[in-house]
Enzyme design. Structure first.
Site, mmCIF file in Angstrom:
data_model
loop_
_atom_site.group_PDB
_atom_site.id
_atom_site.type_symbol
_atom_site.label_atom_id
_atom_site.label_comp_id
_atom_site.label_asym_id
_atom_site.label_seq_id
_atom_site.Cartn_x
_atom_site.Cartn_y
_atom_site.Cartn_z
ATOM 1 N N PHE A 281 -11.316 19.937 5.918
ATOM 2 C CA PHE A 281 -11.613 18.618 6.477
ATOM 3 C C PHE A 281 -11.835 18.783 7.975
ATOM 4 C CE2 PHE A 281 -11.603 14.377 4.659
ATOM 5 C CZ PHE A 281 -11.527 14.659 3.316
ATOM 6 N N LEU B 145 -18.040 4.006 1.863
ATOM 7 C CA LEU B 145 -17.690 5.340 2.338
ATOM 8 C C LEU B 145 -18.051 6.461 1.373
ATOM 9 C CD1 LEU B 145 -16.128 6.534 4.824
ATOM 10 C CD2 LEU B 145 -14.295 6.944 3.208
ATOM 11 N N GLN C 294 -11.853 3.939 14.676
ATOM 12 C CA GLN C 294 -12.627 5.097 14.215
ATOM 13 C C GLN C 294 -13.848 4.675 13.409
ATOM 14 O OE1 GLN C 294 -11.063 8.052 11.050
ATOM 15 N NE2 GLN C 294 -11.269 9.197 12.953
ATOM 16 N N HIS D 52 -13.975 2.360 10.197
ATOM 17 C CA HIS D 52 -13.148 2.961 9.159
ATOM 18 C C HIS D 52 -11.660 2.793 9.381
ATOM 19 C CE1 HIS D 52 -12.257 5.620 5.891
ATOM 20 N NE2 HIS D 52 -11.652 6.510 6.658
ATOM 21 N N ARG E 166 -8.366 9.730 14.790
ATOM 22 C CA ARG E 166 -7.579 10.320 13.706
ATOM 23 C C ARG E 166 -8.350 11.435 13.011
ATOM 24 N NH1 ARG E 166 -7.429 9.611 8.195
ATOM 25 N NH2 ARG E 166 -8.593 7.665 8.050
ATOM 26 N N GLU F 256 -15.393 12.428 3.735
ATOM 27 C CA GLU F 256 -15.651 13.657 4.475
ATOM 28 C C GLU F 256 -15.495 14.885 3.572
ATOM 29 O OE1 GLU F 256 -13.765 13.458 8.354
ATOM 30 O OE2 GLU F 256 -13.215 15.550 8.114
ATOM 31 N N HIS G 142 -16.405 6.216 10.858
ATOM 32 C CA HIS G 142 -16.530 7.383 9.982
ATOM 33 C C HIS G 142 -18.001 7.740 9.864
ATOM 34 C CE1 HIS G 142 -16.369 9.920 6.454
ATOM 35 N NE2 HIS G 142 -15.065 9.818 6.380
ATOM 36 N N ARG H 160 -14.336 13.278 13.573
ATOM 37 C CA ARG H 160 -15.225 12.168 13.229
ATOM 38 C C ARG H 160 -15.903 11.532 14.433
ATOM 39 N NH1 ARG H 160 -11.292 9.688 8.538
ATOM 40 N NH2 ARG H 160 -11.859 11.332 7.065
ATOM 41 N N GLY I 181 0.866 -1.180 0.000
ATOM 42 C CA GLY I 181 0.000 0.000 0.000
ATOM 43 C C GLY I 181 0.900 1.226 0.000
ATOM 44 N N ASP J 297 -3.615 -8.950 9.235
ATOM 45 C CA ASP J 297 -2.648 -10.060 9.301
ATOM 46 C C ASP J 297 -1.356 -9.659 10.020
ATOM 47 O OD1 ASP J 297 -4.606 -10.666 7.486
ATOM 48 O OD2 ASP J 297 -3.277 -11.261 5.859
ATOM 49 N N SER K 32 -4.126 10.193 7.549
ATOM 50 C CA SER K 32 -3.564 8.851 7.337
ATOM 51 C C SER K 32 -2.722 8.789 6.061
ATOM 52 C CB SER K 32 -4.651 7.782 7.269
ATOM 53 O OG SER K 32 -4.046 6.554 6.946
ATOM 54 N N GLY L 10 3.971 0.804 2.445
ATOM 55 C CA GLY L 10 4.964 -0.173 1.984
ATOM 56 C C GLY L 10 5.744 0.341 0.785
HETATM 57 C C1 LIG Z 1 -12.672 3.938 1.660
HETATM 58 C C2 LIG Z 1 -11.537 4.600 2.380
HETATM 59 C C3 LIG Z 1 -11.258 5.946 2.159
HETATM 60 C C4 LIG Z 1 -10.201 6.575 2.820
HETATM 61 N N1 LIG Z 1 -9.945 7.894 2.565
HETATM 62 C C5 LIG Z 1 -8.874 8.488 3.160
HETATM 63 C C6 LIG Z 1 -8.511 9.830 2.844
HETATM 64 O O1 LIG Z 1 -9.115 10.487 2.004
HETATM 65 N N2 LIG Z 1 -7.464 10.376 3.473
HETATM 66 C C7 LIG Z 1 -6.728 9.695 4.400
HETATM 67 O O2 LIG Z 1 -5.773 10.254 4.934
HETATM 68 N N3 LIG Z 1 -7.039 8.406 4.696
HETATM 69 C C8 LIG Z 1 -8.078 7.798 4.090
HETATM 70 N N4 LIG Z 1 -8.372 6.487 4.390
HETATM 71 C C9 LIG Z 1 -7.452 5.726 5.247
HETATM 72 C C10 LIG Z 1 -6.201 5.371 4.465
HETATM 73 O O3 LIG Z 1 -6.533 5.152 3.126
HETATM 74 C C11 LIG Z 1 -5.519 4.103 4.994
HETATM 75 O O4 LIG Z 1 -5.393 4.172 6.385
HETATM 76 C C12 LIG Z 1 -4.135 3.963 4.378
HETATM 77 O O5 LIG Z 1 -4.208 4.070 2.981
HETATM 78 C C13 LIG Z 1 -3.479 2.654 4.772
HETATM 79 O O6 LIG Z 1 -2.309 2.478 4.015
HETATM 80 P P1 LIG Z 1 -1.319 1.278 4.314
HETATM 81 O O7 LIG Z 1 -0.216 1.404 3.340
HETATM 82 O O8 LIG Z 1 -0.994 1.273 5.757
HETATM 83 O O9 LIG Z 1 -2.176 -0.039 4.053
HETATM 84 P P2 LIG Z 1 -2.987 -0.550 2.754
HETATM 85 O O10 LIG Z 1 -3.070 0.446 1.689
HETATM 86 O O11 LIG Z 1 -4.241 -1.133 3.297
HETATM 87 O O12 LIG Z 1 -2.060 -1.715 2.206
HETATM 88 C C14 LIG Z 1 -1.864 -2.911 2.916
HETATM 89 C C15 LIG Z 1 -0.936 -3.790 2.114
HETATM 90 O O13 LIG Z 1 -0.573 -4.916 2.906
HETATM 91 C C16 LIG Z 1 -0.653 -6.080 2.145
HETATM 92 N N5 LIG Z 1 -0.897 -7.203 3.066
HETATM 93 C C17 LIG Z 1 -1.822 -7.311 4.048
HETATM 94 N N6 LIG Z 1 -1.704 -8.500 4.666
HETATM 95 C C18 LIG Z 1 -0.687 -9.141 4.078
HETATM 96 C C19 LIG Z 1 -0.082 -10.414 4.252
HETATM 97 N N7 LIG Z 1 -0.512 -11.278 5.179
HETATM 98 N N8 LIG Z 1 0.947 -10.757 3.450
HETATM 99 C C20 LIG Z 1 1.397 -9.914 2.477
HETATM 100 N N9 LIG Z 1 0.850 -8.709 2.263
HETATM 101 C C21 LIG Z 1 -0.164 -8.329 3.056
HETATM 102 C C22 LIG Z 1 -1.769 -5.834 1.150
HETATM 103 O O14 LIG Z 1 -1.571 -6.638 0.016
HETATM 104 C C23 LIG Z 1 -1.552 -4.349 0.841
HETATM 105 O O15 LIG Z 1 -0.609 -4.213 -0.199
HETATM 106 C C24 LIG Z 1 -9.412 5.841 3.727
HETATM 107 C C25 LIG Z 1 -9.679 4.487 3.946
HETATM 108 C C26 LIG Z 1 -10.737 3.879 3.301
HETATM 109 C C27 LIG Z 1 -11.021 2.441 3.605
#
Ligand SMILES: Cc1cc2nc3c(=O)[nH]c(=O)nc-3n(C[C@H](O)[C@H](O)[C@H](O)COP(=O)(O)OP(=O)(O)OC[C@H]3O[C@@H](n4cnc5c(N)ncnc54)[C@H](O)[C@@H]3O)c2cc1C
Length: 584
Positions: free
Chosen positions: A116, A248, A236, A349, A390, A251, A238, A282, A14, A217, A395, A17
């Site tokens: 926001f 969703l 949280q 959320h 948050r 906001e 939302h 929120r 994500g 995980d 995020s 990462g």
């Molecule tokens: C619908 C929605 C809208 C949002 N809008 C906003 C916004 O506008 N602004 C904001 O600041 N935040 C927003 N958020 C929150 C924000 O998007 C997330 O908190 C943030 O993107 C998380 O990023 P991350 O890289 O930590 O994880 P993620 O993007 O969730 O990535 C997780 C990664 O881990 C990998 N993974 C998981 N488990 C395993 C495993 N066992 N083995 C190997 N790989 C694994 C997955 O493949 C993925 O690549 C939103 C969230 C949602 C759900």
């Protein structure tokens, strides 16, 4: 089984990462393991924006942003971490811009910014435009931009590899074990540094904005290693999920002028937060909505939701700033946002808690002791910049700032450390886990257990909590764990066995739900996203501290194992802000 060796392993592709990978792969041999194809990560679903005090459209500065983050988090935020995040925010946005991210622009061509919730000018005077955005597809653009850069930099990806165990040698991280979805083969990765960037666990709830894959995980893996999880009771909700569905609506809809209304068409947020109204943080808006419904002012046949009103906005404005989410209202509810109000209700959320880290992204074993070679960033981590609640758009900022920091720290550590010898039969835990599930003769269905888990969490551990509801959740969880011991995996095959992996993921969800509820039961106060009806005030004397949960196993003389949760607490880092009453 195959064995690989890399200096740095990153679990998750994500935003966190991939931002870490850009730093780490510049410095040392790095691989990213991800259970999803990178651009399917949940970051891509983020809509509203990423904040930074750029001051492009009005006066702003990083200190106001820090204050808002601390106050928004109900003073459970570690203030040193919030300072780092808010100071580095400006460069984080500019870095993405230089990588090619197509932010919306002002008439003069600067990066545009919008309102926001909880982001204010001069410590709460009025709301401020701080969130940078690319329409309502900001996360999508971030994810695509970072992926392009990773490809350009030849980052090595192992796609559809499920990491199921962390390897530790003498208290240091020494690698991971992964299951390859396409073949069912196991892979052992030896590494000097391991970064978890595996996202949240919003699937413990039924009404959720989170993707099916957000099963915690990474948190589950470190938990089973006996390492702590921090502040897991803070989840949280939302305010604006599509009613009944949880999908969703950002906001940003309120940031662009949307208004919440009850059945009397009253703009009820004026009563709850007279200054910032619909743009309160929120937790406050979600509780206000739930309260309107409880007190009989909800809309619809059962009075079960409230309305988001965009009808006073120009259709052209909606199309330019909120195209995707208004399309969701049309597609999922058949509602036309130009002319009709949209039914909304709070949806699970974001996990404020997670793997405890310091500001470098180093994972912590106890209060300050690091676990050499282990790092975490993004939603899986708790640094803690979000405290008890948050703020919107913090995020996408967090994943960029702390993803970058974790990538640098992990690579620097790898430059001096040597590879640890792996434990004997490093794959054994995963073999037992996977084969145990595959060969189970039980008859319990995965979907049924997951559905019952989500039902009890929605009912008992959501926006409103009491001692009674939380105890009920614990009782239900115990019963569900017994049923899980008899879970049936119907697909016995090796190739693309998603049935098997859903069973593994359900195991993580059950563990994490229990940690969430145990923390919530012990926290006899209300703070941010955690609201106890039986203790409805914040209690700084007893609870201005982080919860640290540990999994403990005791073995009886006959060899039977009992697992329990031990809770400990650690102080909040305060630098410049003293706790105050949270009014908006
Ligand atoms: C619908 C929605 C809208 C949002 N809008 C906003 C916004 O506008 N602004 C904001 O600041 N935040 C927003 N958020 C929150 C924000 O998007 C997330 O908190 C943030 O993107 C998380 O990023 P991350 O890289 O930590 O994880 P993620 O993007 O969730 O990535 C997780 C990664 O881990 C990998 N993974 C998981 N488990 C395993 C495993 N066992 N083995 C190997 N790989 C694994 C997955 O493949 C993925 O690549 C939103 C969230 C949602 C759900």
């Amino acid at each position: 089984m195959q064995v690989h060796q890399y200096d740095v392993i990153i679990v998750g592709a994500g935003g966190a990462g991939m931002r870490a990978a850009l730093e780490s792969s510049k410095r040392t041999r790095t691989a990213v393991l991800t259970k999803l194809y990178p651009t399917r990560s949940h970051t891509g679903a983020a809509q509203g924006g990423m904040c930074a005090a750029l001051a492009n459209v009005e006066e702003d500065n990083w200190e106001w942003h820090t204050f808002d983050t601390v106050k928004g988090g109900d003073f459970l935020v570690d203030q040193d971490a919030a300072e780092v995040m808010c100071k580095e925010a400006v460069d984080a946005v500019l870095d993405l811009e230089k990588m090619g991210l197509p932010f919306n622009r002002t008439a003069e061509g600067k990066i545009d910014q919008r309102f926001f919730g909880g982001h204010t000018r001069n410590h709460g005077e009025a709301v401020v435009r701080r969130s940078c955005f690319a329409a309502d597809r900001t996360g999508h653009m971030i994810l695509q931009t970072l992926y392009q850069q990773c490809i350009k930099q030849n980052v090595e990806f192992f796609n559809e590899y499920y990491v199921l165990d962390l390897l530790m040698t003498d208290g240091k991280a020494s690698g991971v074990v992964a299951y390859e979805l396409a073949t069912g083969e196991l892979h052992v990765f030896s590494a000097k540094s391991v970064i978890f960037a595996s996202g949240g666990f919003g699937k413990v709830f039924r009404t959720t904005s989170n993707a099916h894959t957000l099963t915690g995980d990474g948190m589950g893996i470190v938990w089973r290693k006996g390492l702590p999880l921090e502040d897991m009771e803070f989840f949280q909700f939302h305010p604006t999920g599509l009613a009944g569905l949880g999908v969703l609506l950002s906001e940003a809809a309120r940031g662009e002028g949307g208004i919440l209304r009850n059945k009397d068409n009253e703009r009820f947020m004026e009563r709850y937060a007279p200054t910032v109204k619909d743009l309160a943080p929120r937790d406050m808006v979600a509780r206000a909505m739930a309260n309107e419904v409880r007190e009989g002012r909800g809309c619809g046949p059962d009075g079960a939701y409230v309305m988001l009103d965009l009808t006073h906005l120009e259709p052209a404005h909606i199309d330019a700033k909120l195209p995707d989410i208004t399309e969701f209202a049309r597609t999922y509810l058949g509602v036309e946002p130009y002319t009709e109000q949209i039914p909304v209700f709070p949806t699970a959320h974001y996990a404020m808690g997670g793997i405890p880290t310091n500001i470098k992204g180093e994972a912590l074993a106890t209060n300050d002791d690091i676990i050499p070679g282990l790092y975490a960033a993004g939603e899986v981590a708790c640094v803690s910049v979000h405290g008890a609640n948050r703020l919107g758009t913090n995020s996408l900022l967090d994943i960029n700032v702390f993803g970058r920091r974790a990538g640098i720290a992990a690579a620097e550590y790898a430059a001096t450390a040597s590879f640890e010898e792996l434990p004997e039969n490093p794959e054994q835990y995963v073999v037992d886990l996977v084969e145990g599930l595959r060969n189970s003769t039980g008859e319990e269905r995965i979907a049924a257990i997951r559905s019952d888990l989500q039902a009890t969490m929605d009912l008992n551990a959501q926006v409103y909590r009491t001692e009674g509801s939380l105890k009920q959740a614990l009782t239900d969880l115990e019963a569900l764990k017994k049923r899980f011991a008899n879970v049936a995996v119907q697909d016995k095959g090796k190739r693309f066995n998603t049935d098997l992996l859903e069973a593994v993921e359900l195991g993580f969800l059950l563990d994490l739900a229990e940690v969430l509820v145990a923390g919530a039961l012990a926290r006899k106060e209300s703070r941010g996203g955690h609201f106890r009806e039986d203790y409805d005030k914040r209690d700084d004397v007893n609870f201005m501290r982080h919860t640290m949960a540990y999994r403990e196993v005791s073995v009886a003389e006959d060899g039977t194992e009992t697992v329990s949760i031990r809770l400990d607490y650690k102080p909040v880092v305060q630098t410049r802000y003293k706790p105050m009453e949270r009014k908006y």
